[in-house]
Write a protein that holds these residues in place. Structure first.
Motif, PDB file in Angstrom:
ATOM      1  N   MET A  47       0.821  -1.216   0.000  1.00  0.00           N
ATOM      2  CA  MET A  47       0.000   0.000   0.000  1.00  0.00           C
ATOM      3  C   MET A  47       0.860   1.274   0.000  1.00  0.00           C
ATOM      4  SD  MET A  47      -2.967  -1.056  -0.076  1.00  0.00           S
ATOM      5  CE  MET A  47      -3.493  -2.732  -0.145  1.00  0.00           C
ATOM      6  N   THR A  48       2.105   1.149   0.499  1.00  0.00           N
ATOM      7  CA  THR A  48       2.930   2.368   0.560  1.00  0.00           C
ATOM      8  C   THR A  48       3.335   2.829  -0.832  1.00  0.00           C
ATOM      9  OG1 THR A  48       4.981   1.114   0.720  1.00  0.00           O
ATOM     10  CG2 THR A  48       3.920   1.717   2.794  1.00  0.00           C
ATOM     11  N   LEU A  49       3.107   1.983  -1.851  1.00  0.00           N
ATOM     12  CA  LEU A  49       3.503   2.385  -3.211  1.00  0.00           C
ATOM     13  C   LEU A  49       2.538   3.405  -3.799  1.00  0.00           C
ATOM     14  CD1 LEU A  49       4.737  -0.986  -4.741  1.00  0.00           C
ATOM     15  CD2 LEU A  49       6.019   0.745  -3.540  1.00  0.00           C
ATOM     16  N   GLY A  50       1.411   3.635  -3.104  1.00  0.00           N
ATOM     17  CA  GLY A  50       0.541   4.730  -3.528  1.00  0.00           C
ATOM     18  C   GLY A  50      -0.520   4.330  -4.538  1.00  0.00           C
ATOM     19  N   PRO A  51      -1.441   5.245  -4.795  1.00  0.00           N
ATOM     20  CA  PRO A  51      -2.631   4.945  -5.604  1.00  0.00           C
ATOM     21  C   PRO A  51      -2.314   4.357  -6.984  1.00  0.00           C
ATOM     22  CG  PRO A  51      -2.775   7.131  -4.657  1.00  0.00           C
ATOM     23  CD  PRO A  51      -1.423   6.629  -4.340  1.00  0.00           C
ATOM     24  N   ALA A  52      -1.230   4.863  -7.622  1.00  0.00           N
ATOM     25  CA  ALA A  52      -0.967   4.425  -9.001  1.00  0.00           C
ATOM     26  C   ALA A  52      -0.822   2.907  -9.078  1.00  0.00           C
ATOM     27  CB  ALA A  52       0.294   5.102  -9.519  1.00  0.00           C
ATOM     28  N   VAL A  53      -0.174   2.303  -8.073  1.00  0.00           N
ATOM     29  CA  VAL A  53       0.021   0.841  -8.091  1.00  0.00           C
ATOM     30  C   VAL A  53      -1.191   0.145  -7.475  1.00  0.00           C
ATOM     31  CG1 VAL A  53       1.466  -1.031  -7.202  1.00  0.00           C
ATOM     32  CG2 VAL A  53       2.506   1.121  -7.938  1.00  0.00           C
ATOM     33  N   CYS A  73      -4.184  -3.927   9.794  1.00  0.00           N
ATOM     34  CA  CYS A  73      -2.995  -3.125   9.528  1.00  0.00           C
ATOM     35  C   CYS A  73      -2.895  -2.791   8.041  1.00  0.00           C
ATOM     36  CB  CYS A  73      -1.761  -3.910   9.952  1.00  0.00           C
ATOM     37  SG  CYS A  73      -0.411  -2.845  10.303  1.00  0.00           S
ATOM     38  N   ALA A  74      -3.246  -3.761   7.192  1.00  0.00           N
ATOM     39  CA  ALA A  74      -3.183  -3.534   5.738  1.00  0.00           C
ATOM     40  C   ALA A  74      -4.161  -2.433   5.342  1.00  0.00           C
ATOM     41  CB  ALA A  74      -3.504  -4.825   4.997  1.00  0.00           C
ATOM     42  N   ILE A  75      -5.354  -2.476   5.944  1.00  0.00           N
ATOM     43  CA  ILE A  75      -6.354  -1.453   5.580  1.00  0.00           C
ATOM     44  C   ILE A  75      -5.922  -0.088   6.127  1.00  0.00           C
ATOM     45  CG2 ILE A  75      -8.751  -0.742   5.855  1.00  0.00           C
ATOM     46  CD1 ILE A  75      -8.314  -3.053   3.912  1.00  0.00           C
ATOM     47  N   LYS A  76      -5.319  -0.101   7.322  1.00  0.00           N
ATOM     48  CA  LYS A  76      -4.812   1.175   7.870  1.00  0.00           C
ATOM     49  C   LYS A  76      -3.759   1.758   6.915  1.00  0.00           C
ATOM     50  CE  LYS A  76      -1.390   2.789  10.943  1.00  0.00           C
ATOM     51  NZ  LYS A  76      -0.222   2.397  11.676  1.00  0.00           N
ATOM     52  N   SER A  77      -2.881   0.870   6.437  1.00  0.00           N
ATOM     53  CA  SER A  77      -1.840   1.313   5.505  1.00  0.00           C
ATOM     54  C   SER A  77      -2.473   1.858   4.222  1.00  0.00           C
ATOM     55  CB  SER A  77      -0.929   0.126   5.189  1.00  0.00           C
ATOM     56  OG  SER A  77       0.102   0.508   4.344  1.00  0.00           O
ATOM     57  N   PHE A  78      -3.547   1.190   3.789  1.00  0.00           N
ATOM     58  CA  PHE A  78      -4.246   1.648   2.569  1.00  0.00           C
ATOM     59  C   PHE A  78      -4.827   3.048   2.782  1.00  0.00           C
ATOM     60  CE2 PHE A  78      -8.546   1.921   0.599  1.00  0.00           C
ATOM     61  CZ  PHE A  78      -8.130   2.149  -0.698  1.00  0.00           C
ATOM     62  N   VAL A  79      -5.498   3.219   3.939  1.00  0.00           N
ATOM     63  CA  VAL A  79      -6.150   4.519   4.194  1.00  0.00           C
ATOM     64  C   VAL A  79      -5.097   5.633   4.298  1.00  0.00           C
ATOM     65  CG1 VAL A  79      -7.545   5.822   5.846  1.00  0.00           C
ATOM     66  CG2 VAL A  79      -8.135   3.467   5.293  1.00  0.00           C
ATOM     67  N   SER A  80      -3.948   5.323   4.940  1.00  0.00           N
ATOM     68  CA  SER A  80      -2.993   6.430   5.121  1.00  0.00           C
ATOM     69  C   SER A  80      -2.147   6.698   3.881  1.00  0.00           C
ATOM     70  CB  SER A  80      -2.098   6.190   6.343  1.00  0.00           C
ATOM     71  OG  SER A  80      -1.583   4.906   6.311  1.00  0.00           O
ATOM     72  N   HIS A  81      -1.950   5.710   3.004  1.00  0.00           N
ATOM     73  CA  HIS A  81      -1.088   5.961   1.843  1.00  0.00           C
ATOM     74  C   HIS A  81      -1.839   6.174   0.533  1.00  0.00           C
ATOM     75  CE1 HIS A  81       1.876   4.010   4.570  1.00  0.00           C
ATOM     76  NE2 HIS A  81       2.610   5.009   4.122  1.00  0.00           N
ATOM     77  N   CYS A  82      -3.120   5.798   0.486  1.00  0.00           N
ATOM     78  CA  CYS A  82      -3.842   5.899  -0.793  1.00  0.00           C
ATOM     79  C   CYS A  82      -5.117   6.709  -0.634  1.00  0.00           C
ATOM     80  CB  CYS A  82      -4.167   4.520  -1.338  1.00  0.00           C
ATOM     81  SG  CYS A  82      -2.733   3.481  -1.525  1.00  0.00           S
ATOM     82  N   GLY A  83      -5.003   7.854   0.018  1.00  0.00           N
ATOM     83  CA  GLY A  83      -6.181   8.692   0.247  1.00  0.00           C
ATOM     84  C   GLY A  83      -6.971   8.988  -1.026  1.00  0.00           C
ATOM     85  N   ASP A  84      -6.247   9.126  -2.155  1.00  0.00           N
ATOM     86  CA  ASP A  84      -6.937   9.469  -3.406  1.00  0.00           C
ATOM     87  C   ASP A  84      -7.917   8.388  -3.850  1.00  0.00           C
ATOM     88  OD1 ASP A  84      -5.252  11.507  -3.206  1.00  0.00           O
ATOM     89  OD2 ASP A  84      -4.057  11.088  -4.996  1.00  0.00           O
ATOM     90  N   LEU A  85      -7.698   7.144  -3.393  1.00  0.00           N
ATOM     91  CA  LEU A  85      -8.581   6.063  -3.860  1.00  0.00           C
ATOM     92  C   LEU A  85      -9.808   5.910  -2.969  1.00  0.00           C
ATOM     93  CD1 LEU A  85      -5.956   3.283  -4.719  1.00  0.00           C
ATOM     94  CD2 LEU A  85      -7.071   4.856  -6.276  1.00  0.00           C
ATOM     95  N   LEU A  86      -9.847   6.675  -1.872  1.00  0.00           N
ATOM     96  CA  LEU A  86     -10.964   6.512  -0.927  1.00  0.00           C
ATOM     97  C   LEU A  86     -12.223   7.196  -1.456  1.00  0.00           C
ATOM     98  CD1 LEU A  86      -9.454   6.919   2.633  1.00  0.00           C
ATOM     99  CD2 LEU A  86     -10.608   4.948   1.711  1.00  0.00           C
ATOM    100  N   THR A  87     -12.757   6.646  -2.537  1.00  0.00           N
ATOM    101  CA  THR A  87     -14.000   7.218  -3.076  1.00  0.00           C
ATOM    102  C   THR A  87     -15.168   6.701  -2.234  1.00  0.00           C
ATOM    103  OG1 THR A  87     -14.194   5.334  -4.515  1.00  0.00           O
ATOM    104  CG2 THR A  87     -13.071   7.256  -5.413  1.00  0.00           C
ATOM    105  N   GLU A  88     -16.330   7.262  -2.472  1.00  0.00           N
ATOM    106  CA  GLU A  88     -17.532   6.854  -1.740  1.00  0.00           C
ATOM    107  C   GLU A  88     -17.735   5.346  -1.879  1.00  0.00           C
ATOM    108  OE1 GLU A  88     -19.732   7.682   0.993  1.00  0.00           O
ATOM    109  OE2 GLU A  88     -18.613   9.349   0.160  1.00  0.00           O
ATOM    110  N   GLU A  89     -17.534   4.847  -3.100  1.00  0.00           N
ATOM    111  CA  GLU A  89     -17.788   3.428  -3.395  1.00  0.00           C
ATOM    112  C   GLU A  89     -16.823   2.539  -2.608  1.00  0.00           C
ATOM    113  OE1 GLU A  89     -17.059   0.343  -7.084  1.00  0.00           O
ATOM    114  OE2 GLU A  89     -16.633   2.470  -7.349  1.00  0.00           O
TER     115      GLU A  89
END
Length: 1975
Positions: free
Chosen positions: A567-573, A620-636
């Motif tokens: 998840m630390t690789l960011g939204p693009a990956v 922990c994986a979801i926490k990592s997702f929320v903190s590193h990929c904020g741009d992907l946190l759409t409503e859906e």
């Protein structure tokens, strides 16, 4: 205060003062006296000495305060050292008597102490002069010490230190006694006394050899004892003592005499290290006296002893120095590692101890290796550390290969060596990280096999080692990004291959996670496909976890760890794998509560362990997702994240019952699960878990009050909840220090472990906040409390009010019902949670709830305010203020303030008084509103009282700190209190004992706040302000003298403030010398510069401010100080040689603190910018030394140095350095490309460095070079080739070849490039290469063009000299070979760019596989690289298309595939399989639209960050495009396209002020108009041909305006052009706008000269205007003509300035040229428009004539020549009927007449020239009236000259021009008048002839005249021979004169003729000829 400035004390003034002022007065006098004595002559001093001594001694009895007694003593010593010494013995006796006195009252104490200090000072200064008195003195002092209290003991120790210092070896008889006394003081209960004793012993060991020989062991044991219960200052002082003594013991060569006197034991290095090791391992229980406890294994070394010894290790090595460490590194390393080895099992028996000891070992290694060793030595250290790892690994391998499983796992060897391995691996990682790419050769060396060994350590049985190895790989990847992908591949391969080994699964998953964490710090990234591999592997691990119970836990952990790290690789990956992650997340939790119940009933202890591990991992994986990929946190996505949350919370509520069932194995997993869930919930918005919020709150309350938490971890829970400023009054441990890394363990208290990686493996991929050191997560049991408190704040704010009340009540009850230590723990947890709640509510502007809520919160906070724990009081004070902020009710706040007042008035205990004083200050800080003056008065009054409570330093400290906060928050309201507060501060500064440093620190903060409050007013000169300022300076002086470093830091920051507000009043030289002393005194002991980081920071912050204003002065003072100082400074930072700049550079090498390093860099930058020119040689030498890693001017003189430095840097191993080197090379090339070589004219200075440049660039093109370095090198290549430095093609080929090699490499597009980095790195490299080629091609084409054109301007002339003739085509030939390939690649890149810049709504239309040079997944990253390079590629492509003229298909393209680039995406083909074959026309059309589209898209939405380079390149591309007919026809035929382009260019002109951009835009406009003209002409021509009609009337009208003449805005090309031109003209000449001038007519204003750029712009606009009629139909032309004429004549009128030499201004010339173009337009003669044009042109001529009429005086400023020329243009260029109407004609003739009368010779010459052209006009109707009116005038003028004889060249020229006019008249005259005219002309000519004699003595003017006349006669004579003959015959005088002249001229006539030709027009400048060719 001025009265205090005298040699003797002004007693009269002194006696009139009050008590406080007296003390100030004395201090001021003593400070002044110290400076004065040094400056006064010896005799003057002797004269006054007796009185002075009396005055000084009388002060002894007046109870002087600590700073005063110090100064008093200093002055006495100076006085005796300058004056006579005979009375010194009396003084010493007097002091001794005072000390012996039996008076023990507190009031007498200051006198005793002053006497002690005086003795120390006298002996220090006078030393051996005082003979043998010292034995009595020392004896007396030591005797007094036995009964002294702590202040006395402190001063006595310092005094003894001074005595020893002054006497040196002579004090030997007393050494033992002093040693004995100091020993007892070293373990004194007062910490200040311990520090003083350490200083005394440090002085003693200089001469007392026994200390580091015979008594070495007992000194060491003593120091260990001293560390027990010590504070930070004691640890620093004692470790300095111990380290220094041991270092001395190691290296000392004993002098022979001493050896014979004492039996001396030589001490080996091993023994010394053994001694230190004993302290580390056994503490103060000594060597062999291992007590029973020790043998039983119950006693453990207290942490403060261990930390002290750790610091002593560092001092020991630092004292011995870097060279010593380098030599003995292996021995030192093995010793330090052995501290945590199996030979000392006790020290690592508990994990807590092990972690703390590892910290200490790491600190020793990091501090010594990191600060003392240079780069080479560090590389050697890497090998040594690696060797150590390899040996330890072999031990483990041997055990692991043993077949018996039991012996394997239980082996003590493995367990015991683990800590050594961890320390070694962490240091290896840190070392490699700090060395960066320099370490590359070491890793490439296969013989060392470093990476293989680290990889083989990864499956170690100990989890700590596995994590340390993973972290080490993380550091390697960050240092060497090129290793990131290979390492990742190797770890993934092993992870896949060794799935059946539990150690390998966890070890390699840690390694992969750590490497993924490094990706975000490596700009080049990793290939995109790796994400997919990792995701698949993670899924595989999770799915196979259940297959083998031995591996379940490991595989589960590894699977989730990989996903979390991914998840630390960011939204693009992540976006590509999100669906799979969410599915796994959903599956890991049961679907419903019912399933959870089933689970509970089914599982056993083991399955629950695995389940909890898996679920914690998922959280922990979801926490990592929320903190590193904020741009992907759409409503859906949020909706898909939510379903498992309720179940996760359900499990949380069930945990306690599961724990009861299955017992302790689940304890840790359940805590970890809680921690993970809390952390995730903190990140999510509370709305997402609204349904479960009550359940969560209950669990949190249970956690916070759980009965099993025994440790009060206040130091980690509370600091975030306190205000940063308040932490300063607590333990210095909370402040940042160099020893924070080890001191932290003391902060947390004995029962708590320090943070360490094994407590939370998931932190291995997170970046640590504190720079490059290893992450340090705390144990789960602690961190869960931290998360719970934080989450409580959020949750409590979102539950209903009733529940909130209920929970608070429960928590309060819990506190009441627990007892003792437990109560403290619960209270701590509850207060931190409630503080967190109040902070959250205040931040989110929420509300607290009902009255009850206030009551509960208040009870809780009040309880905490009275807690014995100072940190808790601090947090409570903050919460107290937050509570008031949240309630937001004045009455409530006033109530709180009143409670504080009452408590402070009544309470007597320290705790209450400190707590409530801070609570008051916090109220002020958050609610400035309560600062009504009454409140303020009460607060200040109470705090004044508390600040003077000398019985409790703590109360004073807190009260003063609170006062400083109130001063800060009250602002201007505090003015009333400034004076009393300042008096209080000064009084306390002068009286509080130095042992209470914390009080002084608070005083410093108060003073700082006061200075800020006074602000710029401090500059004032009024008496009151002067007094305040003097007090502030006095306060600073007192604090500067304080022994405590933090107080000195306060002093410096106060002085910094003062310097900012009142710079004139701060003595810069003494401030600079104070700063340098601190900096350099301290760089003796590297890391212990000032051991206080905060002091070093204060020094640099101050220096940085000073050099911003006065860099040169600061630098001078620093060097002066160095020269004055008698002590020899360390060779390292010798300011005398390297200046302050050099010292700072050396410091930069040693400092590790980021903020400090930033300040040093800033300071250096300021110094460089302000002093680079004066001190250039020094700067270059410094930089060169740094690069070589060894310790009036202009840059051209240092070019060789610059190039050498750039070369060294560009060819280094370190990538950052290589980039800087290449950047520097680029700057040098750009700056010096045109500088000529003085010794070889015609050459440039850089030519001699060709070889260096080539050699610097070559390494950057090798295959292993990272793409960003190659990209930079390409830029340098193109700059070098394009600079024109090298003219020989063969020389250029060397660098050109590098670009060719890159081109070959990139031809295969995105497929062929390195797979080490992310695909976007390949994109960067490809585009850099293409951009470099584009730049070279553009320059080659430009040069070729310049070379073909005749040399018009001087710049071309210079270019031709520079570039030499060979290079203009040669460079083009070089590029030409690759042009076919390049053009295809360029087109492909442009198509990529066009696709990437499409708005997001077209995303679906983009090619799925990406473009030619980017992949679809990395398109976001690739965009940036395209933005950096598209512009030059666009320009080059346009030039290439132009060169082919859009008519030839590419030579190497078959007809079937006209535009297939070498790349995956074909250019200009549909997405179909390419079946549609395009015609060449279509291909060109597509390319044309591609370039046009990109340009227009860019230009019409220019962002503020668009570079000049891009805009210019884009405009040049458009110019190139419109240079050839085919694109012009496209634009010409599509009017809308033309208008669109014009509108875009109009915007560019409006938004960009740069003249070059505006000129380029106007050039494009001109080309568009040309295109439109061509189109109109073509239509007219084809219509004529089609019609076959000869009569024009039958033709339809082409051009704008058609038959009506109307131009519609928005639809008209002409209108758009006019708008644009008006915009340019009015901007340069606002007077053209009638709205601005306020009158519609032409108003005469003073003409003005425009700037060069302005003139160019106006001229370009006029050229465009003159072309416009040709685009219109006749009717249309009538519509636009008035505007065009108005503007053209307007420019002429506004800019017709008189210039010397009769020249025309460039704008006037341009407007005349435009006028000529307009007047000769075919429209003027076209039938339909002729009449209207004639009328308009007559009006225009009238306007010009009117310019002359003297409305006011301004007409005198106008240039008559310009106006006359304009009239002439009208006469000659229009049809006769315009100018021949009588009134106009008469007006014009009058102007000529008037001008002929003007005396200015240049005006006359020009007038003659203009008349000359009018007289020649073929139509007599035009020319005759002028001839009739003006010929007689001219003749008269000439006859006048004839009489007067010309005296200068101007008159000569007038005569010549006049004659020419007459000659013209002769030719145009009718036959019968001709003879008369000739008869007039000849006598004038003959009269100028000279005879033989006169010719010899004639002036040059007369000779020229003679030649001219003779030549004219020679021409006229033969033409009109009859007239000539009759005239000569009729006048003998003329005949004689003519004959004599011809005879005299006969000889030289052949030589003279060429001269005379030349003389015909002297002074007539070539540029004028160019500019006046409009006639």
């Amino acid at each position: 205060m001025e009265l205090a400035h005298s040699l003797l004390l002004n007693e009269e003034a002194y006696n009139q003062l009050g008590e406080v002022q007296k003390a100030e007065f004395i201090f001021e006098w003593l400070s002044y006296l110290e400076k004065l004595l040094l400056a006064t002559s010896r005799n003057d001093v002797k004269e006054k000495q007796k009185t002075l001594v009396e005055q000084l001694l009388s002060l002894l009895n007046s109870s002087p305060g600590p700073p005063t007694r110090k100064l008093l003593a200093k002055n006495l010593a100076i006085l005796y050292s300058i004056g006579d010494t005979f009375s010194v013995y009396e003084t010493i006796d007097k002091c001794n008597d005072l000390i012996r006195s039996k008076d023990d009252s507190p009031s007498y104490l200051p006198t005793k102490l002053a006497a002690v200090v005086c003795l120390g000072s006298l002996y220090k200064k006078l030393g051996r002069i005082l003979g043998n008195t010292f034995t009595d003195t020392v004896g007396n002092i030591l005797k007094a010490m036995k009964s002294a209290e702590s202040q006395g003991r402190y001063e006595i120790m310092l005094s003894l230190q001074n005595i020893l210092n002054g006497l040196g070896a002579a004090a030997a008889p007393c050494h033992r006694d002093v040693y004995k006394a100091a020993r007892s003081c070293l373990t004194d209960r007062s910490m200040a006394v311990r520090c003083a004793a350490a200083k005394c012993l440090l002085e003693l060991q200089n001469e007392a050899i026994f200390m580091w020989s015979t008594d070495l062991d007992s000194v060491a044991t003593l120091c260990f004892k001293s560390f027990e219960g010590s504070n930070y200052d004691v640890r620093i002082s004692v470790s300095k003592l111990l380290g220094t003594i041991l270092a001395k013991a190691t290296i000392c060569k004993h002098p022979g005499t001493a050896a014979s006197r004492q039996s001396i034991r030589r001490v080996s290095l091993e023994e010394v290290l053994e001694l230190l090791g004993t302290g580390f391992l056994r503490g103060s229980s000594g060597f062999l006296r291992a007590s029973g406890d020790m043998l039983k294994g119950t006693s453990s070394v207290s942490r403060d002893v261990r930390v002290g010894v750790t610091q002593a290790y560092v001092v020991f090595v630092s004292t011995l120095g870097g060279a010593w460490l380098e030599k003995n590194f292996a021995a030192f390393l093995s010793h330090v590692l052995s501290l945590v080895s199996q030979s000392h099992p006790k020290i690592t028996q508990t994990q807590i101890d092990a972690v703390c000891c590892r910290r200490c070992v790491s600190f020793i290694l990091r501090t010594t290796i990191g600060s003392l060793l240079g780069e080479k030595a560090q590389l050697a250290a890497v090998k040594d550390v690696f060797q150590a790892i390899w040996k330890l690994k072999k031990v483990v391998d041997a055990v692991m290969s043993d077949g018996n499983l039991d012996t394997r796992l239980g082996s003590t060897d493995v367990a015991a060596s683990q800590h050594m391995l961890v320390c070694a691996l962490q240091e290896l990682g840190n070392l490699i990280y700090s060395l960066g790419t320099t370490v590359a050769p070491l890793l490439q060396d296969s013989s060392t096999g470093l990476l293989d060994s680290i990889l083989s350590v990864i499956p170690h049985p100990s989890i700590s080692v596995r994590l340390a190895a993973a972290w080490c790989l993380h550091c390697i990847a960050m240092a060497l990004p090129s290793y990131l992908t290979p390492l990742l591949d190797r770890c993934l391969e092993r992870l896949t291959g060794l799935k059946s080994s539990p150690e390998a699964v966890t070890g390699f998953s840690f390694a992969v996670a750590a490497l993924l964490g490094a990706v975000k710090h490596c700009p080049l990234g990793i290939p995109h496909g790796k994400g997919k591999i990792i995701m698949t592997l993670a899924e595989d691990l999770l799915c196979s976890a259940a297959q083998n119970s031995r591996l379940s836990a490991q595989r589960t952990q590894a699977g989730w760890l990989l996903i979390a790290a991914l998840m630390t690789l960011g939204p693009a990956v992540v976006s590509h794998h999100l669906a799979r992650v969410l599915l796994l997340w959903k599956c890991v939790f049961p679907a419903s509560p019912k399933d959870l119940e089933t689970e509970k009933s089914r599982g056993d202890s083991f399955t629950w362990q695995i389940t909890l591990e898996g679920r914690a991992g998922a959280l922990c994986a979801i926490k990592s997702f929320v903190s590193h990929c904020g741009d992907l946190l759409t409503e859906e996505v949020i909706q898909r994240l939510l379903p498992p949350l309720p179940c996760a919370v359900d499990l949380l509520t069930q945990l306690s019952s599961i724990l009861k069932t299955y017992g302790s194995p689940l304890k840790t997993p359940s805590v970890v699960y809680r921690q993970r869930l809390y952390e995730l919930l903190i990140l999510l918005p509370p709305e997402t878990y609204e349904g479960n919020i009550s359940a969560i709150l209950k669990e949190l309350a249970a956690d916070l009050t759980a009965p099993d938490t025994q440790v009060a971890a206040s130091t980690f829970l509370l600091p975030p909840l306190c205000h940063q400023d308040d932490l300063l009054i607590l333990s210095p441990l909370l402040q940042e220090t160099d020893h924070r890394f080890i001191e932290e363990q003391l902060l947390l208290g004995n029962g708590i472990a320090c943070g360490s990686l094994e407590y939370d493996p998931y932190s291995v991929y997170e970046k640590d906040i504190e720079g490059d050191s290893v992450p340090k997560p705390l144990p789960p049991a602690l961190s869960v409390i931290g998360s719970a408190a934080k989450l409580f704040g959020v949750v409590c704010a979102h539950v209903g009010v009733t529940q909130r009340l209920l929970i608070l009540e429960q928590l309060l009850d819990h506190i009441k019902h627990t007892k003792g230590a437990r109560q403290q723990v619960v209270q701590l947890h509850v207060v931190s949670s409630v503080s967190s709640f109040l902070k959250y509510v205040a931040g989110s502007k929420g509300c607290l709830g009902p009255e009850e809520m206030k009551r509960f919160a208040l009870t809780l906070v009040t309880g905490a305010l009275e807690s014995p724990n100072p940190l808790l009081r601090c947090a409570a004070a903050e919460a107290w203020a937050r509570l008031a902020q949240v309630v937001d009710d004045g009455a409530f706040t006033a109530g709180l303030a009143q409670v504080s007042f009452d408590k402070l008035k009544s309470a007597r205990d320290v705790v209450t008084r400190t707590g409530y004083s801070l609570a008051l200050a916090s109220l002020h800080r958050y609610l400035g509103g309560i600062s009504s003056s009454q409140h303020l008065n009460s607060c200040v009054g109470i705090l004044y009282t508390l600040a003077q409570d000398s019985t409790s330093p703590d109360v004073q400290t807190w009260a003063l700190h609170s006062l400083s906060l109130i001063i800060d928050s009250a602002g201007p309201l505090y003015y009333v209190h400034v004076e009393p507060t300042l008096s209080l501060i000064i009084m306390l500064l002068l009286n509080v004992p130095p042992t209470h440093a914390e009080v002084h620190q608070s005083l410093g903060r108060c003073l700082n706040a006061l200075i800020t409050t006074l602000g710029p007013e401090l500059q004032g000169n009024s008496t009151s302000i002067s007094t305040l300022r003097a007090s502030c300076l006095l306060g600073c002086a007192v604090m500067q003298d304080n022994p405590d470093c933090l107080v000195q830091a306060q002093a410096i920051s106060c002085l910094q403030q003062l310097h900012m507000f009142a710079p004139k009043h701060v003595n810069l030289s003494s401030l600079v010398s104070c700063l340098c002393e601190i900096l350099l005194d301290n760089s003796v002991l590297v890391n212990l510069c000032s051991p206080y980081l905060l002091l070093r920071r204060a020094v640099l912050a101050c220096l940085r401010q000073l050099v911003q204003r006065e860099a040169a002065e600061v630098s001078e003072y620093a060097v002066m100080l160095a020269k004055d100082s008698t002590e020899e400074l360390t060779s390292d930072a010798n300011i005398k040689e390297v200046g302050l700049e050099g010292a700072l550079l050396i410091l930069l090498d040693k400092e590790t603190d980021d903020r400090l390093c930033h300040d040093i860099k800033e300071t250096l930058n300021y110094m460089l910018t302000s002093m680079a020119v004066e001190k250039l040689s020094l700067w270059l030498k410094l930089c060169r030394d740094v690069l070589a890693a060894s310790a009036g001017d202009f840059l051209v003189l240092h070019l060789a140095d610059l190039i050498r430095m750039a070369f060294m840097a560009a060819t280094d191993h370190n990538d950052h350095l290589r980039l800087s080197g290449l950047e520097m090379l680029l700057v040098v090339i750009r700056q010096f490309a045109t500088v000529p070589e003085p010794e070889f004219p015609g050459h440039v200075i850089l030519e001699q460095y060709q070889a260096n440049v080539g050699a610097a660039l070559r390494p950057a093109f090798t295959s292993e070079t990272p793409p960003h370095v190659t990209a930079k090198a390409c830029q340098v290549c193109s700059a070098w080739i394009g600079s024109g430095v090298v003219s020989d093609i063969n020389d250029l080929r060397r660098v050109h070849q590098l670009l060719v090699s890159s081109l070959t490499k990139i031809q295969a597009g995105k497929e062929a490039l390195s797979h080490l980095y992310n695909e976007s790195a390949s994109t960067m490299e490809i585009l850099a290469v293409l951009k470099a080629w584009a730049e070279v091609y553009i320059i080659a084409v430009q040069r070729h063009k310049n070379h073909r054109q005749p040399l018009k301007t001087t710049t071309c002339l210079e270019d031709s000299i520079r570039y030499g003739s060979c290079s203009s085509d040669g460079l083009l030939d070089l590029v030409y070979a690759d042009l076919g390939t390049l053009s295809r690649l360029w087109l492909a890149a442009l198509q990529d760019f066009a696709l990437l810049t499409l708005p997001s709504e077209f995303a679906s239309q983009l090619p799925a596989e990406g473009g030619a040079f980017y992949t679809a997944e990395t398109s976001e990253n690739a965009k940036l690289h395209y933005y950096n390079s598209w512009a030059l590629i666009l320009h080059a492509t346009a030039l290439w298309l132009t060169s082919t003229g859009f008519v030839v298909a590419d030579p190497d393209e078959g007809a079937s595939n006209l535009s297939r680039p070498v790349t995956p995406t074909s250019m200009c083909q549909g997405s179909s399989s390419g079946a549609t074959i395009k015609s060449p026309e279509d291909v060109y059309s597509d390319r044309f639209h591609l370039i046009l589209g990109i340009s227009v898209e860019f230009l019409c939405s220019l962002h503020s960050d668009a570079t000049m380079e891009s805009i210019t390149a884009c405009l040049h591309a458009l110019q190139a495009l419109l240079d050839v007919p085919w694109p012009r026809s496209k634009i010409g035929s599509d009017q809308d396209l033309g208008i669109e382009l014009l509108n875009v260019l109009h915007r560019v002109i409006l938004t960009r002020e740069s003249p070059s951009i505006q000129l380029a835009s106007l050039e494009v406009v001109r080309q568009i108009i040309c295109a439109a003209q061509e189109h109109v002409k073509e239509k007219r021509r084809s219509a004529e041909v089609d019609d076959g009609a000869a009569e024009k009337e039958t033709l339809p009208e082409f051009g704008e305006g058609k038959d009506t003449g109307g131009l519609v805005p928005g639809k008209s090309l002409v209108f758009a052009t006019l708008e644009l031109c008006v915009c340019i003209l009015v901007r340069q000449l606002p007077e053209l706008n009638p709205k601005l001038t306020g009158s519609p007519g032409v108003k005469a204003t003073k003409p003005q000269m425009l700037s060069e750029d302005g003139s160019r712009l106006v001229s370009a606009a006029l050229v465009i205007l003159s072309e416009l009629p040709a685009v219109c139909s006749p009717e249309g032309s009538i519509s636009v003509l008035p505007t065009i004429l108005y503007l053209t004549i307007g420019v002429l009128r506004e800019t017709a300035v008189k210039l010397p030499g009769g020249q025309l201004s460039s704008t006037a010339a341009a407007s005349l040229q435009a006028l000529k173009g307009i007047l000769s337009s075919p429209m003027a003669r076209a039938e339909k428009s002729h009449t209207a044009w004639t009328d308009l042109l007559r009006s225009a001529l009238t306007t010009i004539l009117d310019c002359w009429d003297p409305v006011d005086e301004t007409h005198q400023e106008l240039d008559e020549v310009s106006l006359l020329t304009a009239i002439t243009v009208f006469i000659l260029s229009t049809s006769p009927e315009v100018t021949t109407i009588p009134c106009l004609q008469k007006h014009c003739i009058d102007k000529f007449k008037a001008t002929l009368e003007i005396k200015d010779p240049m005006v006359q010459i020009k007038t003659y020239q203009l008349l000359h052209s009018i007289f020649q006009y073929p139509n007599p109707a035009v020319s005759y009236p002028y001839i009739y009116s003006l010929a007689s005038c001219i003749l008269e003028k000439l006859q006048e000259i004839d009489k007067r004889k010309p005296e200068n060249t101007a008159e000569l020229q007038i005569f010549q021009e006049g004659i020419k006019v007459l000659e013209t008249l002769v030719t145009v005259a009718e036959e019968h008048h001709r003879s008369q005219l000739v008869a007039c002309l000849l006598p004038i000519l003959i009269s100028f002839l000279l005879d033989e004699n006169a010719l010899g003595s004639a002036t040059s003017i007369m000779r020229s005249l003679h030649d001219f006349a003779l030549q004219s006669l020679m021409q006229i004579g033969p033409q009109y021979s009859s007239v000539f003959k009759s005239l000569v015959a009729s006048s003998p005088a003329l005949k004689a004169r003519l004959e004599a002249a011809i005879k005299g001229n006969q000889e030289s006539v052949k030589v003279k003729i060429p001269t005379s030709k030349y003389t015909k027009s002297p002074g007539k400048n070539s540029s004028i000829q160019l500019k006046t060719n409009f006639l």
